[in-house]
Structures are given as structure tokens and as C-alpha cells.
Scaffold this motif. Structure first.
Motif, mmCIF file in Angstrom:
data_model
loop_
_atom_site.group_PDB
_atom_site.id
_atom_site.type_symbol
_atom_site.label_atom_id
_atom_site.label_comp_id
_atom_site.label_asym_id
_atom_site.label_seq_id
_atom_site.Cartn_x
_atom_site.Cartn_y
_atom_site.Cartn_z
ATOM 1 N N TYR A 134 0.822 -1.199 0.000
ATOM 2 C CA TYR A 134 0.000 0.000 0.000
ATOM 3 C C TYR A 134 0.864 1.262 0.000
ATOM 4 C CZ TYR A 134 -3.789 3.178 1.328
ATOM 5 O OH TYR A 134 -4.709 4.200 1.357
ATOM 6 N N LEU A 137 2.234 1.792 -3.581
ATOM 7 C CA LEU A 137 1.321 1.929 -4.717
ATOM 8 C C LEU A 137 1.239 3.386 -5.144
ATOM 9 C CD1 LEU A 137 -1.791 -0.324 -3.950
ATOM 10 C CD2 LEU A 137 -0.248 -0.537 -5.892
ATOM 11 N N THR A 138 1.238 3.614 -6.437
ATOM 12 C CA THR A 138 1.070 4.973 -6.958
ATOM 13 C C THR A 138 -0.225 5.117 -7.747
ATOM 14 O OG1 THR A 138 2.412 4.382 -8.890
ATOM 15 C CG2 THR A 138 3.542 5.424 -7.035
ATOM 16 N N ILE A 140 -3.670 2.542 -9.210
ATOM 17 C CA ILE A 140 -4.267 1.216 -9.365
ATOM 18 C C ILE A 140 -5.208 1.158 -10.570
ATOM 19 C CG2 ILE A 140 -4.121 0.659 -6.908
ATOM 20 C CD1 ILE A 140 -7.078 1.427 -6.661
ATOM 21 N N LYS A 155 -7.006 6.124 -5.531
ATOM 22 C CA LYS A 155 -5.747 5.735 -6.166
ATOM 23 C C LYS A 155 -5.056 4.570 -5.464
ATOM 24 C CE LYS A 155 -6.045 8.937 -9.255
ATOM 25 N NZ LYS A 155 -6.356 8.558 -10.653
ATOM 26 N N ARG A 156 -5.523 4.203 -4.272
ATOM 27 C CA ARG A 156 -4.887 3.109 -3.541
ATOM 28 C C ARG A 156 -5.943 2.252 -2.864
ATOM 29 N NH1 ARG A 156 0.289 5.575 -0.204
ATOM 30 N NH2 ARG A 156 1.273 6.676 -1.923
#
Length: 227
Positions: A134, A137-138, A140, A155-156
Motif C-alpha cells: 500500500y 502503490l502509486t 491502481i 488511487k490506492r
């Protein structure tokens, strides 16, 4: 005498394989399936040898068998029968077999404790990897479970090793229910603090999946333990 010694050795190997299965199921599916297949094959060898048979009855065996049978019936109206047959054979059958292996070969308090601790260790590893994932992550938007039209700012979402946040949330619900029982039921304050810390970790993971349906289940769980 040699046969009994062989059976004891098989029982010990199956016990170790079940520990491996409990740890591997949420982490690496192929490894878990290889271990399940190995344990199942050894259980058949154990049954074929003269002596005690370890297949035992349990209160949940009929609900489990009903679930397995109903899953088989569901294939009948499935839009993609080939995929449904594959999915049934890769999930329902192996995990149903795990239940009967545990009932047959995990009996003593030491064995049950070991299985529980290893199961929770696997869950903690999955949670830790989820936090790492998590934080790195940039975007998804490339995943097929993302609905950009409804949630353009999202976005995550944490999904860890289960590849889908909703599947991860379903797994976490099972773990949260399991841990909550020990938080409520243990008589040792040190154990309550330990299980309480684990519960907080898993609840944070659940929140980061952004799975709204999962929180309905959590509310039901709270109501159950509350009353």
C-alpha cells in the motif's frame, strides 16, 4: 509393529504439511495446493495400511459436505462451465479436504495451538506485505477491479497477496472473527493484549481495502459479541 511405526511417521508428516498449508494458503496458492495434494495422498496411504483409521466424525462435517455438494450443483447453471469446473476443483475440493485432514490428524492441544499460531503468523505476514504494498502503490487504474467512473479519486486499495481488495477483505473478516474470539474469551491479560494488537492491525488492513460490504459484516460481528 513396523506398520504402526510407519503410520505414526505418516501422521507426523501430515501434521507438518498441515502447518505448512495453514501458513501458505493466503501467501502462495500453488505451494498450498502442492502441500494439500501431498497430505491427501499420504492420508489415503495411512488409511490403506492396517490399524487405526484417522477419519473422524465432527459436528461440522455435514454442513461442509453440503457446501461442497451445493458448489458442485452451482456449476450446472454457470455461464462458463469450463472455468467453473476448474475453479471448483482448485478451491472447493482442496479446501474441503483441508477441513477433513485437520479433523483427522490434528487432535491434541499442542497440535491445535501450533496450527493456530502458524495460521496467525501467515495472516500477519500477509498484513505486513499489504502495508508495504500500500505504501508503494502509486496508481491502481490498470487493475480490472477498479471503477474509475464511480471512484475517480481512489488511487490506492490494499489487496496484499490476494490480488483483489474485496477478496482480501473477505479473508480479513475470517481472521478478525478468529482473533476476536480470543480477545473476548482469553483469561490471560497478556494474551488479550497480544490478540488485541493483532486485531487492530487486521482492522486497519480492512479499512485500507475500502471494501464497504466488509464493514457491514464487521458491524454484525460487533453486535454478536456485544450481545
Amino acid at each position: 509393529m513396523a506398520i504402526q511405526s510407519t503410520k505414526k511417521g505418516i501422521e507426523k508428516i501430515i501434521e507438518i504439511l498441515l502447518y505448512g498449508i495453514a501458513f501458505a494458503i493466503p501467501i502462495h496458492e500453488l505451494t498450498a495446493h502442492v502441500l494439500i495434494l501431498s497430505a491427501t495422498a499420504l492420508s489415503f496411504v495411512h488409511t490403506a495400511l492396517p490399524g487405526e483409521i484417522r477419519w473422524r466424525k465432527s459436528p461440522l462435517q455435514w454442513p461442509v459436505l453440503l457446501f461442497i455438494f451445493s458448489g458442485l450443483l452451482s456449476i450446472w447453471n454457470a455461464p462458463d462451465k469450463a472455468y467453473s469446473i476448474y475453479n471448483y476443483g482448485a478451491t472447493v475440493i482442496p479446501y474441503g479436504m483441508v477441513y477433513f485432514l485437520i479433523v483427522g490428524f490434528i487432535h491434541g492441544e499442542r497440535q491445535r495451538r501450533n496450527l493456530m499460531y502458524i495460521f496467525l503468523a501467515g495472516a500477519l505476514c500477509v498484513a505486513c506485505y499489504g502495508f508495504y504494498q500500500y505504501s508503494h502503490l502509486t496508481d491502481i487504474s490498470a487493475f480490472d477491479w477498479v471503477d474509475e467512473e464511480k471512484f475517480p479519486l481512489l488511487k490506492r486499495r490494499m489487496y496484499s497477496t490476494l490480488h483483489n481488495p474485496n477478496l482480501f477483505a473477505a479473508y480479513l473478516l475470517m481472521i478478525i472473527g478468529f482473533v476476536s474470539a480470543f480477545v473476548v474469551g482469553t483469561r490471560h491479560s497478556s494474551h488479550r493484549y497480544l490478540f488485541g494488537a493483532l486485531l487492530i492491525i487486521f482492522l486497519i488492513c480492512l479499512a485500507l481495502t475500502y471494501s464497504r460490504g466488509a464493514w457491514i459484516s464487521v458491524l454484525v460481528m460487533i453486535a454478536y459479541y456485544g450481545f
